[in-house]
Design an enzyme around this catalytic site. Sequence first.
Site, mmCIF file in Angstrom:
data_model
loop_
_atom_site.group_PDB
_atom_site.id
_atom_site.type_symbol
_atom_site.label_atom_id
_atom_site.label_comp_id
_atom_site.label_asym_id
_atom_site.label_seq_id
_atom_site.Cartn_x
_atom_site.Cartn_y
_atom_site.Cartn_z
ATOM 1 N N ASP A 92 28.398 18.603 -18.295
ATOM 2 C CA ASP A 92 29.025 17.392 -17.661
ATOM 3 C C ASP A 92 29.807 16.674 -18.845
ATOM 4 O O ASP A 92 30.930 16.044 -18.854
ATOM 5 C CB ASP A 92 28.138 16.549 -16.970
ATOM 6 N N ASP B 124 28.337 14.444 -25.903
ATOM 7 C CA ASP B 124 27.955 13.167 -26.480
ATOM 8 C C ASP B 124 27.881 13.389 -28.257
ATOM 9 O O ASP B 124 28.953 13.695 -28.765
ATOM 10 C CB ASP B 124 27.035 12.656 -25.801
#
Length: 181
Positions: free
Chosen positions: A104, A107
């Site tokens: 998804d 980061d």
Amino acid sequence: MELITVKDKTFRISIPEAEIQASIKALAAKINTDLEGEVPLFLCVLNGSFMFAGDLMKYVSIDCEISFVKLASYHGGMESSGAVKQLIGLNTDISNRTVVIVEDIVDTGNTIEALTQQLQALKPKQVRVATLLFKPEAYQKSIPIDYAALEVPNLFLVGYGLDYDELGRNLKDIYVLHQPE
Ligand code: IMP
Ligand code: MG
């Protein structure tokens, strides 16, 4: 401005559904060109990637396999602190295969690095990374992010699979934490 509440925080719309879908179609087209003839195994990482994986795979038209895995956090016996993320649910032999991790969001890169290392130990032909969202400003690793549908600033997002405390994954648009001035 459309504001929504998820649990105890307020979010505003950041990436509308149409923009998400257009970016996914473009990403699938790139994958179709690059990996033609490879019969890649798409390894979708639950829970966050479930919506992205579902939409992405509708537009991937090359021969491929699709499987779902999870990352379990546990405290390793030798570690005094810090959670190790262990890959679970892989029931396919990936030796000599082209594997595409479907995530998804990337980061800091800690997760993708841990996952890539565990997969490399199983001697695949190659491991590529496909992610819906990439935060370049937060990224601290050197693993190439081969396929990122959208680059986003270093802000907290929710929706389209991404959660805030497990809530908000079902939203069809992506929202950003709203900090009123
Ligand atoms: P990383 O290991 O720092 O690259 O991030 C890994 C995980 O943190 C992702 O798979 C998400 O579950 C979560 N994460 C990072 N940024 C966000 C965000 O903006 N919203 C929701 N979850 C996030
Ligand atoms: Mg999460």
